[in-house]
Design an enzyme around this catalytic site. Structure first.
Site, PDB file in Angstrom:
ATOM      1  N   PRO A  78       0.828  -1.214   0.000  1.00  0.00           N
ATOM      2  CA  PRO A  78       0.000   0.000   0.000  1.00  0.00           C
ATOM      3  C   PRO A  78       0.857   1.256   0.000  1.00  0.00           C
ATOM      4  O   PRO A  78       1.771   1.399   0.809  1.00  0.00           O
ATOM      5  CB  PRO A  78      -0.795  -0.124   1.303  1.00  0.00           C
ATOM      6  CG  PRO A  78       0.063  -0.973   2.189  1.00  0.00           C
ATOM      7  CD  PRO A  78       0.761  -1.937   1.286  1.00  0.00           C
ATOM      8  N   SER A 107      -4.069   1.625  -0.855  1.00  0.00           N
ATOM      9  CA  SER A 107      -3.962   2.501   0.308  1.00  0.00           C
ATOM     10  C   SER A 107      -5.297   3.153   0.636  1.00  0.00           C
ATOM     11  O   SER A 107      -6.080   3.508  -0.251  1.00  0.00           O
ATOM     12  CB  SER A 107      -2.924   3.595   0.039  1.00  0.00           C
ATOM     13  OG  SER A 107      -2.957   4.598   1.040  1.00  0.00           O
ATOM     14  N   GLN A 128      -5.805  -1.207   2.624  1.00  0.00           N
ATOM     15  CA  GLN A 128      -5.032  -0.822   3.810  1.00  0.00           C
ATOM     16  C   GLN A 128      -5.767   0.275   4.556  1.00  0.00           C
ATOM     17  O   GLN A 128      -6.332   1.200   3.957  1.00  0.00           O
ATOM     18  CB  GLN A 128      -3.644  -0.337   3.385  1.00  0.00           C
ATOM     19  CG  GLN A 128      -2.786   0.213   4.509  1.00  0.00           C
ATOM     20  CD  GLN A 128      -2.941   1.731   4.678  1.00  0.00           C
ATOM     21  OE1 GLN A 128      -3.420   2.416   3.782  1.00  0.00           O
ATOM     22  NE2 GLN A 128      -2.538   2.230   5.830  1.00  0.00           N
ATOM     23  N   TYR A 130      -5.748   3.008   8.086  1.00  0.00           N
ATOM     24  CA  TYR A 130      -5.308   3.594   9.349  1.00  0.00           C
ATOM     25  C   TYR A 130      -6.549   3.724  10.225  1.00  0.00           C
ATOM     26  O   TYR A 130      -7.659   3.906   9.719  1.00  0.00           O
ATOM     27  CB  TYR A 130      -4.681   4.979   9.134  1.00  0.00           C
ATOM     28  CG  TYR A 130      -3.387   4.959   8.366  1.00  0.00           C
ATOM     29  CD1 TYR A 130      -2.191   4.612   8.987  1.00  0.00           C
ATOM     30  CD2 TYR A 130      -3.353   5.305   7.012  1.00  0.00           C
ATOM     31  CE1 TYR A 130      -0.994   4.600   8.283  1.00  0.00           C
ATOM     32  CE2 TYR A 130      -2.166   5.294   6.299  1.00  0.00           C
ATOM     33  CZ  TYR A 130      -0.987   4.939   6.942  1.00  0.00           C
ATOM     34  OH  TYR A 130       0.186   4.921   6.233  1.00  0.00           O
ATOM     35  N   THR A 156      -2.685  -0.871   9.229  1.00  0.00           N
ATOM     36  CA  THR A 156      -1.340  -0.410   9.561  1.00  0.00           C
ATOM     37  C   THR A 156      -1.302  -0.030  11.034  1.00  0.00           C
ATOM     38  O   THR A 156      -2.079   0.820  11.484  1.00  0.00           O
ATOM     39  CB  THR A 156      -0.947   0.790   8.690  1.00  0.00           C
ATOM     40  OG1 THR A 156      -0.854   0.354   7.328  1.00  0.00           O
ATOM     41  CG2 THR A 156       0.396   1.365   9.110  1.00  0.00           C
ATOM     42  N   ARG A 165       9.430  13.842   8.564  1.00  0.00           N
ATOM     43  CA  ARG A 165      10.218  13.491   7.384  1.00  0.00           C
ATOM     44  C   ARG A 165      10.892  14.756   6.870  1.00  0.00           C
ATOM     45  O   ARG A 165      10.253  15.659   6.323  1.00  0.00           O
ATOM     46  CB  ARG A 165       9.324  12.834   6.330  1.00  0.00           C
ATOM     47  CG  ARG A 165       8.704  11.542   6.867  1.00  0.00           C
ATOM     48  CD  ARG A 165       7.629  10.966   5.990  1.00  0.00           C
ATOM     49  NE  ARG A 165       6.964   9.842   6.681  1.00  0.00           N
ATOM     50  CZ  ARG A 165       5.849   9.269   6.276  1.00  0.00           C
ATOM     51  NH1 ARG A 165       5.243   9.705   5.180  1.00  0.00           N
ATOM     52  NH2 ARG A 165       5.323   8.262   6.956  1.00  0.00           N
ATOM     53  N   LYS A 233      -0.258  -4.815   9.647  1.00  0.00           N
ATOM     54  CA  LYS A 233       0.992  -4.424   8.975  1.00  0.00           C
ATOM     55  C   LYS A 233       1.777  -3.496   9.891  1.00  0.00           C
ATOM     56  O   LYS A 233       1.255  -2.468  10.333  1.00  0.00           O
ATOM     57  CB  LYS A 233       0.679  -3.723   7.658  1.00  0.00           C
ATOM     58  CG  LYS A 233       1.902  -3.295   6.875  1.00  0.00           C
ATOM     59  CD  LYS A 233       1.508  -2.662   5.554  1.00  0.00           C
ATOM     60  CE  LYS A 233       2.713  -2.295   4.717  1.00  0.00           C
ATOM     61  NZ  LYS A 233       3.496  -1.184   5.312  1.00  0.00           N
ATOM     62  N   SER A 255       6.970  -5.307   8.876  1.00  0.00           N
ATOM     63  CA  SER A 255       7.241  -4.074   8.135  1.00  0.00           C
ATOM     64  C   SER A 255       7.659  -2.965   9.082  1.00  0.00           C
ATOM     65  O   SER A 255       7.152  -2.875  10.201  1.00  0.00           O
ATOM     66  CB  SER A 255       5.973  -3.636   7.382  1.00  0.00           C
ATOM     67  OG  SER A 255       6.131  -2.370   6.787  1.00  0.00           O
ATOM     68  N   HIS A 257       7.463   0.129   7.693  1.00  0.00           N
ATOM     69  CA  HIS A 257       6.877   1.234   6.912  1.00  0.00           C
ATOM     70  C   HIS A 257       7.884   1.790   5.904  1.00  0.00           C
ATOM     71  O   HIS A 257       7.879   2.982   5.584  1.00  0.00           O
ATOM     72  CB  HIS A 257       6.406   2.347   7.852  1.00  0.00           C
ATOM     73  CG  HIS A 257       5.140   3.016   7.436  1.00  0.00           C
ATOM     74  ND1 HIS A 257       3.940   2.801   8.068  1.00  0.00           N
ATOM     75  CD2 HIS A 257       4.871   3.907   6.448  1.00  0.00           C
ATOM     76  CE1 HIS A 257       2.998   3.540   7.499  1.00  0.00           C
ATOM     77  NE2 HIS A 257       3.540   4.225   6.519  1.00  0.00           N
ATOM     78  N   ARG A 260       9.789   4.854   7.009  1.00  0.00           N
ATOM     79  CA  ARG A 260       9.106   6.147   7.050  1.00  0.00           C
ATOM     80  C   ARG A 260       8.470   6.447   8.397  1.00  0.00           C
ATOM     81  O   ARG A 260       7.856   7.495   8.570  1.00  0.00           O
ATOM     82  CB  ARG A 260       8.045   6.196   5.941  1.00  0.00           C
ATOM     83  CG  ARG A 260       8.661   6.216   4.560  1.00  0.00           C
ATOM     84  CD  ARG A 260       7.661   5.912   3.466  1.00  0.00           C
ATOM     85  NE  ARG A 260       6.718   6.983   3.203  1.00  0.00           N
ATOM     86  CZ  ARG A 260       6.951   8.049   2.449  1.00  0.00           C
ATOM     87  NH1 ARG A 260       8.152   8.226   1.907  1.00  0.00           N
ATOM     88  NH2 ARG A 260       6.016   8.944   2.226  1.00  0.00           N
ATOM     89  N   GLY A 290      12.594  -2.550   1.372  1.00  0.00           N
ATOM     90  CA  GLY A 290      13.935  -2.651   0.814  1.00  0.00           C
ATOM     91  C   GLY A 290      14.099  -3.655  -0.301  1.00  0.00           C
ATOM     92  O   GLY A 290      15.213  -3.843  -0.800  1.00  0.00           O
ATOM     93  N   GLY A 311       7.082  -2.084  -2.772  1.00  0.00           N
ATOM     94  CA  GLY A 311       6.596  -0.734  -2.599  1.00  0.00           C
ATOM     95  C   GLY A 311       7.087   0.240  -3.641  1.00  0.00           C
ATOM     96  O   GLY A 311       6.587   0.282  -4.769  1.00  0.00           O
ATOM     97  N   ARG A 312       8.079   1.050  -3.302  1.00  0.00           N
ATOM     98  CA  ARG A 312       8.494   2.165  -4.146  1.00  0.00           C
ATOM     99  C   ARG A 312       8.756   1.799  -5.605  1.00  0.00           C
ATOM    100  O   ARG A 312       8.417   2.603  -6.497  1.00  0.00           O
ATOM    101  CB  ARG A 312       9.728   2.836  -3.537  1.00  0.00           C
ATOM    102  CG  ARG A 312       9.464   3.550  -2.203  1.00  0.00           C
ATOM    103  CD  ARG A 312      10.779   4.093  -1.636  1.00  0.00           C
ATOM    104  NE  ARG A 312      10.631   4.857  -0.401  1.00  0.00           N
ATOM    105  CZ  ARG A 312      10.806   4.344   0.829  1.00  0.00           C
ATOM    106  NH1 ARG A 312      11.086   3.045   0.970  1.00  0.00           N
ATOM    107  NH2 ARG A 312      10.682   5.112   1.898  1.00  0.00           N
TER     108      ARG A 312
END
Length: 358
Positions: A78, A107, A128, A130, A156, A165, A233, A255, A257, A260, A290, A311-312
């Site tokens: 997500p 997400s 996903q 929150y 999550t 950040r 998660k 995870s 995150h 992050r 990763g 992910g990314r």
């Protein structure tokens, strides 16, 4: 796309296309970004121990997860606001997931509606979440997810607030006016339109809207709301994994995150072993954070993961070439995993075990 041969190539191509603040938002982590770096390093320090003289003529990556057959033990993690990198947003990502036969974890802050995403794909969709302070808004979202055909919920649990950040603060990153959380009540998202005292509207939104008081006991409310399978998660310890199973969850995603949230948190791949051990096969254990190579996926599988979330790199593919880019990224990782399994003498997932990695 012929020159984009590995996921690192897609990353460089995406960086060249995206504005600096947007790139910083996608790639950045919290604090000094120690965990972002540690996630990669944790994979790189592990080595594979291949077997030889094994019949590897018919590799098979197929598996089943929560009742759905998958072409490989992979899923899309997500990530919010896919329209930041491509106008089709999550609809393009969902289309690619269907092409590849892999689940897409949408997400809560998707920038396309659940209905549009579901209409674009044959892939299993998970949502996903929150935990919002406004439980009525959370319940409404779950009901709409059910109506859209979502097959599982992924809560999550490592983000009672969004961490600081520094890249976003330094760049003044803000969501463009045309990129919104398409599935959230606009009243709950109003704070995103302004900058909070911290300088980050996203960070401010989390402090206003996320419920930081929830505990394992609150999971009963969510379980009573829907029959959908529930995964947690953000688990990184055996103690929390044990509690999760005791409270009836249907799966765990190990995870941090993607680096992050809590900086200096243990890399997910380092936490995987203790979680798998305490869960003892009672529910599937997934992992993210990763992953950039097929050998990374093989290492995670050898340590007990049922599947790996990417992910990314998915957003890198989306930024460069839309749905086709996401398909190419997922296909590249699958092909790398197949090659790694063949060369390691473990052509089927049932051949992959802890003896394969050190």
């Amino acid at each position: 796309m012929g020159d984009l041969l590995c996921l690192e190539d897609w990353q460089r191509a995406a960086q060249a296309r995206l504005p600096g603040p947007t790139w910083g938002f996608l790639q950045g982590g919290s604090g000094a970004e120690l965990t972002v770096a540690a996630n990669r390093a944790a994979f790189d320090r592990r080595v594979l121990r291949p077997r030889v003289l094994v019949d590897v003529t018919k590799p098979d990556l197929g598996t089943t997860l929560l009742g759905d057959p998958l072409r490989a033990p992979l899923a899309i993690a997500p990530m919010a606001y896919h329209r930041l990198v491509h106008p089709d947003g999550e609809v393009a990502t969902a289309r690619a997931a269907g092409e590849c036969g892999l689940p897409f974890v949408v997400s809560m802050f998707a920038s396309r509606t659940l209905a549009d995403i579901a209409a674009a794909t044959t892939a299993p969709l998970w949502l996903q979440l929150y935990w919002l302070r406004r439980r009525d808004a959370l319940a409404d979202l779950v009901r709409r997810a059910e109506a859209a055909g979502v097959r599982a919920l992924v809560l999550t649990v490592d983000a009672p607030r969004v961490a600081k950040r520094l890249r976003d603060l330094r760049s003044g990153f803000a969501l463009p006016a045309d990129v919104t959380a398409a599935n959230i009540d606009p009243a709950a998202m109003a704070v995103m339109a302004r900058t909070g005292e911290s300088g980050s509207s996203i960070q401010s939104h989390s402090r206003e809207q996320f419920d930081a008081a929830i505990t394992f006991a609150d999971l009963a409310w969510l379980r009573a709301l829907t029959p959908l399978p529930l995964l947690l998660k953000g688990i990184l310890t055996a103690a929390d994994a044990r509690l999760a199973v005791e409270h009836g969850v249907d799966g765990i995603v190990v995870s941090n995150h993607g680096g992050r949230q809590l900086d200096s948190a243990i890399p997910a791949i380092d936490a995987l072993g203790e979680v798998v051990e305490v869960v003892a096969g009672r529910v599937p254990v997934l992992v993210d954070g990763g992953v950039r190579r097929g050998t990374d996926v093989l290492k995670a599988l050898a340590l007990g993961a049922a599947a790996v979330l990417l992910g990314r790199p998915v957003l890198h593919g989306l930024a460069v070439a839309g749905a086709g880019g996401v398909t190419a990224v997922l296909s590249t990782l699958r092909e790398e995993l197949e090659e790694a399994m063949v060369l390691a003498g473990a052509p089927r997932l049932s051949d992959v075990d802890a003896e394969l990695v050190r």
